[in-house]
Design a protein around this motif. Sequence first.
Motif, PDB file in Angstrom:
ATOM      1  N   ASP A  15     -21.289 -73.773 -74.242  1.00 30.81           N
ATOM      2  CA  ASP A  15     -21.482 -75.341 -74.277  1.00 30.81           C
ATOM      3  C   ASP A  15     -22.610 -75.732 -73.309  1.00 30.81           C
ATOM      4  N   VAL A  16     -22.757 -75.173 -72.324  1.00 27.44           N
ATOM      5  CA  VAL A  16     -23.783 -75.532 -71.199  1.00 27.44           C
ATOM      6  C   VAL A  16     -25.078 -75.101 -71.760  1.00 27.44           C
ATOM      7  N   LEU A  17     -24.967 -73.777 -72.098  1.00 24.06           N
ATOM      8  CA  LEU A  17     -26.215 -73.203 -72.728  1.00 24.06           C
ATOM      9  C   LEU A  17     -26.793 -74.126 -74.001  1.00 24.06           C
ATOM     10  N   ALA A  18     -25.980 -74.655 -74.847  1.00 22.94           N
ATOM     11  CA  ALA A  18     -26.534 -75.463 -76.008  1.00 22.94           C
ATOM     12  C   ALA A  18     -27.173 -76.788 -75.308  1.00 22.94           C
ATOM     13  N   GLY A  19     -26.431 -77.299 -74.416  1.00 24.53           N
ATOM     14  CA  GLY A  19     -26.970 -78.739 -73.998  1.00 24.53           C
ATOM     15  C   GLY A  19     -28.257 -78.499 -73.226  1.00 24.53           C
TER      16      GLY A  19
END
Length: 252
Positions: A15-19
């Motif tokens: 989730d953090v990586l995608a953001g």
Amino acid sequence: MHDHSASERLASYADVLAGELPDTWTSTHLTADAKDDLAELTDQIWDLDLVAASLAEHPLQQAAVLSRPDGAQLVLIDRHDERDGFLLAAVAPRALPDEAYRGVSEPNGIALTDDPFLGAEQVANDLLVRYDRALAQVRHNALGGIQPSQPDRVVLTWQPDGSVATAPADDRAGTILAAHGFVQDPHSGIYRLEGDDSQAQARALREIGPQLDALGIGTALQHPAARTAPTAAPASMPPTPAGTRTPTARTR
């Protein structure tokens, strides 16, 4: 027993990586219960190096799929060694024929640091560069000479048989095209409007322009070399040389 803490850790990292990645990415977590999805995903992982070696010994028990609106996908999986972090690999487009991949080098995956913010820098500066290059190559191979469209511009190309073909960048344009008689090839993703009824064809081309424009998508109509434009071609969409924009095209 399924390790819920490891599952939550991978999903949170994704989730953090995608953001943090360039452009817009969303993340979907596949757990061990999604066996069919994990098996299909394994077949589509575009890697013959680090990730392939890991999968040969450790079949997927979970994964996080990162998706971009243009269809690009990355898959985040667990590492099975003494190091922290994850492995990330590109996913090959499902719709393209095998012939499109000939001569294209695999954009092999990478190992990511346990810090998703540093991991995003690794991805943006390495894997994404190679993945986008490989994607462009295979999509070009599949198009067979049809100029690919952009998210803000649909390029329509007259074909020698009188049909019009295009390869829209996303489903927004594809939905409008399909509603006006374009038929999508399931393998290449190319939409084609037959030219048996030139008046119906011209009417469809006139109608899709305003609808695409309402979505911020311009249109361009081009002709192969040495081919004369049919008289039924709509005046609202004049022939446009490749690489130029029509007045309705917008820059985002």
